[in-house]
Scaffold this active site. Structure first.
Site, PDB file in Angstrom:
ATOM      1  N   LYS A   1       0.829  -1.205   0.000  1.00 59.17           N
ATOM      2  CA  LYS A   1       0.000   0.000   0.000  1.00 59.17           C
ATOM      3  C   LYS A   1       0.863   1.254   0.000  1.00 59.17           C
ATOM      4  O   LYS A   1       0.522   2.252  -0.632  1.00 59.17           O
ATOM      5  CB  LYS A   1      -0.927   0.023   1.218  1.00 59.17           C
TER       6      LYS A   1
ATOM      7  N   LYS B   1      -4.774 -12.357  -7.950  1.00 59.28           N
ATOM      8  CA  LYS B   1      -6.026 -12.363  -7.197  1.00 59.28           C
ATOM      9  C   LYS B   1      -7.022 -11.336  -7.747  1.00 59.28           C
ATOM     10  O   LYS B   1      -6.619 -10.321  -8.327  1.00 59.28           O
ATOM     11  CB  LYS B   1      -5.771 -12.129  -5.703  1.00 59.28           C
TER      12      LYS B   1
ATOM     13  N   LYS C   1     -10.025  -4.987  -6.814  1.00 60.04           N
ATOM     14  CA  LYS C   1     -10.447  -3.731  -7.438  1.00 60.04           C
ATOM     15  C   LYS C   1      -9.248  -3.038  -8.086  1.00 60.04           C
ATOM     16  O   LYS C   1      -9.349  -2.477  -9.175  1.00 60.04           O
ATOM     17  CB  LYS C   1     -11.057  -2.833  -6.359  1.00 60.04           C
TER      18      LYS C   1
HETATM   19  P1  TYM Z   1     -10.894  -6.310   2.220  1.00 56.82           P
HETATM   20  O1  TYM Z   1     -11.922  -5.252   2.262  1.00 56.82           O
HETATM   21  O2  TYM Z   1      -9.699  -6.136   1.360  1.00 56.82           O
HETATM   22  O3  TYM Z   1     -11.519  -7.685   1.788  1.00 56.82           O
HETATM   23  C1  TYM Z   1     -12.688  -8.196   2.399  1.00 56.82           C
HETATM   24  C2  TYM Z   1     -12.637  -9.711   2.473  1.00 56.82           C
HETATM   25  O4  TYM Z   1     -12.561 -10.282   1.167  1.00 56.82           O
HETATM   26  C3  TYM Z   1     -11.465 -11.184   1.093  1.00 56.82           C
HETATM   27  N1  TYM Z   1     -10.913 -11.141  -0.287  1.00 56.82           N
HETATM   28  C4  TYM Z   1     -10.634 -12.229  -1.015  1.00 56.82           C
HETATM   29  N2  TYM Z   1     -10.752 -13.531  -0.733  1.00 56.82           N
HETATM   30  C5  TYM Z   1     -10.404 -14.405  -1.710  1.00 56.82           C
HETATM   31  N3  TYM Z   1      -9.970 -14.028  -2.928  1.00 56.82           N
HETATM   32  C6  TYM Z   1      -9.843 -12.731  -3.273  1.00 56.82           C
HETATM   33  N4  TYM Z   1      -9.442 -12.387  -4.487  1.00 56.82           N
HETATM   34  C7  TYM Z   1     -10.179 -11.761  -2.270  1.00 56.82           C
HETATM   35  N5  TYM Z   1     -10.172 -10.400  -2.249  1.00 56.82           N
HETATM   36  C8  TYM Z   1     -10.630 -10.046  -1.026  1.00 56.82           C
HETATM   37  C9  TYM Z   1     -10.474 -10.684   2.123  1.00 56.82           C
HETATM   38  O5  TYM Z   1      -9.601 -11.700   2.525  1.00 56.82           O
HETATM   39  C10 TYM Z   1     -11.398 -10.232   3.231  1.00 56.82           C
HETATM   40  O6  TYM Z   1     -11.785 -11.320   4.041  1.00 56.82           O
HETATM   41  N6  TYM Z   1      -8.273  -5.655   6.405  1.00 56.82           N
HETATM   42  C11 TYM Z   1      -9.532  -6.184   5.898  1.00 56.82           C
HETATM   43  C12 TYM Z   1     -10.749  -5.490   6.484  1.00 56.82           C
HETATM   44  C13 TYM Z   1     -10.888  -5.583   7.969  1.00 56.82           C
HETATM   45  C14 TYM Z   1     -11.201  -6.741   8.733  1.00 56.82           C
HETATM   46  C15 TYM Z   1     -11.299  -6.318  10.089  1.00 56.82           C
HETATM   47  C16 TYM Z   1     -11.390  -8.082   8.394  1.00 56.82           C
HETATM   48  C17 TYM Z   1     -10.812  -4.541   8.863  1.00 56.82           C
HETATM   49  N7  TYM Z   1     -11.059  -4.975  10.133  1.00 56.82           N
HETATM   50  C18 TYM Z   1     -11.576  -7.218  11.125  1.00 56.82           C
HETATM   51  C19 TYM Z   1     -11.656  -8.989   9.438  1.00 56.82           C
HETATM   52  C20 TYM Z   1     -11.749  -8.541  10.763  1.00 56.82           C
HETATM   53  C21 TYM Z   1      -9.539  -5.947   4.388  1.00 56.82           C
HETATM   54  O7  TYM Z   1      -8.846  -5.126   3.869  1.00 56.82           O
HETATM   55  O8  TYM Z   1     -10.445  -6.671   3.717  1.00 56.82           O
END
Ligand code: TYM
Length: 334
Positions: free
Chosen positions: A116, A205, A208
């Site tokens: 990031k 993967k 977005k």
């Molecule tokens: P974020 O918003 O990037 O993604 C949300 C969820 O989607 C999953 N994910 C994927 N799984 C499989 N294949 C993919 N291509 C793929 N892209 C996204 C992510 O693993 C995630 O589960 N840091 C976290 C947000 C967060 C969070 C939390 C999660 C903040 N606080 C507390 C759990 C608990 C994030 O950026 O997710």
């Protein structure tokens, strides 16, 4: 009756809708797990500020749309708590306390931080970007969950959250129990590939930032158009050329949705079927799977989602406030 075990997870509202990676990696699991556990599902709007601080109004709009996707995918607001992070101020208080006991070295080593940092650019990098996982630790530990259902990419954040909880417990007394990672066993679900490939022709993967997503709320026609343009075995020019399903975006995604995928893969390999046939069969199974989700989504109004989020914030606050009482007591801040 004893309390049901809790699970907690969240998604960032950096976009106005969720993609198949979010769905397969996490949301689909939440829908099943809500039958067994008390599920807290959060839209982490403060986290989105780490990359979108110039447009908080967009984050606010996105947050409601993401909550609609949760419900459309099958989250039942009567069973589960759906809420927006910034509506529950306890997340900020616990984040502040955790920020005082988290060594900088731990944060600098987090792989997503380095990625990031490059996207944002050093001159624009804010203090909050480094602290991102500290806020995530607060999101999680406030609810003392049994487990956290996420995709594979979140594993380093979960490990760091555990370390922060342990450090708190050592310093001030046992407040935070250990929690489990709940990641799909199927590696393909845990890391869903997008529709394209990188410069070396390897799948990457769905994200977005790569613009390689199918969104849950894309229309059937939009979905079809995206799949028609998707990456397939580059050396399979004609139907009769042998395919390599392991390296083909369409075959990989087909495996997730088609009950006949093994036959389809074998025919692809042997040159009995072409990429167009894979694409059209994938379009059909995927659109069929997404149809009820799209229908439910279209029926959710803004007033409905506001009411769900208001109730969710209240429920979340109730639990989070208890944890914060314990935190303050352990630290003698009473
Ligand atoms: P974020 O918003 O990037 O993604 C949300 C969820 O989607 C999953 N994910 C994927 N799984 C499989 N294949 C993919 N291509 C793929 N892209 C996204 C992510 O693993 C995630 O589960 N840091 C976290 C947000 C967060 C969070 C939390 C999660 C903040 N606080 C507390 C759990 C608990 C994030 O950026 O997710």
């Amino acid at each position: 009756m004893s309390d049901p075990k809790r699970i907690l997870s969240g998604m960032q509202p950096t976009n106005e809708r969720l993609h198949l990676g979010n769905y397969e990696g996490a949301l689909r699991n939440w829908v099943e797990l809500q039958e067994i556990y008390k599920l807290y599902c959060c839209v982490v709007d403060w986290h989105a500020l780490t990359t979108m601080a110039d447009d908080p109004a967009q984050i606010a709009r996105n947050s409601k749309e993401i909550a609609k996707d949760y419900i459309a995918a099958g989250i039942d607001p009567a069973k589960s708590t759906v809420f927006i992070q910034s509506h529950v101020k306890e997340h900020a208080e616990l984040h502040l306390i955790f920020s005082m006991i988290t060594p900088l070295g731990w944060l600098e080593r987090v792989p997503t931080y380095k990625e990031k940092q490059q996207t944002v650019g050093t001159e624009r990098e804010a203090y909050g970007l480094l602290g991102y996982p500290v806020l995530q630790a607060a999101d999680i530990l406030l609810y003392k969950p049994y487990g956290v259902p996420v995709g594979r990419d979140q594993a380093p954040h979960l490990e760091l959250s555990r370390e922060i909880g342990r450090r708190f417990n050592r310093l001030y007394g046992e407040v935070f129990p250990e929690f489990a990672n709940i990641i799909p066993e199927d590696e393909l679900r845990a890391k869903v590939p997008g529709l394209d490939a990188d410069d070396d022709g390897r799948l990457r993967k769905m994200s977005k930032s790569y613009d390689n997503c199918i969104y849950l709320s894309d229309t059937a026609d939009e979905t079809a158009a995206k799949i028609k343009g998707a990456f397939t075995t580059p050396t399979k020019m004609r139907k009769t050329d042998p395919g390599v399903p392991e390296g083909c975006a369409v075959c990989q995604l087909l495996r997730l949705y088609s009950p006949n995928w093994q036959i389809q893969w074998e025919e692809d390999r042997q040159g009995i079927r072409g990429c167009m046939q894979n694409k059209s069969e994938f379009i059909e199974v995927l659109n069929e799977h997404l149809r009820p989700i799209r229908e439910r989504r279209a029926a959710i109004g803004d007033a409905d989602i506001d009411a769900i989020l208001r109730k969710g914030a209240q429920e979340a606050r109730e639990f989070a406030a208890q944890t914060m009482d314990e935190v303050r007591l352990a630290m003698h801040f009473v």
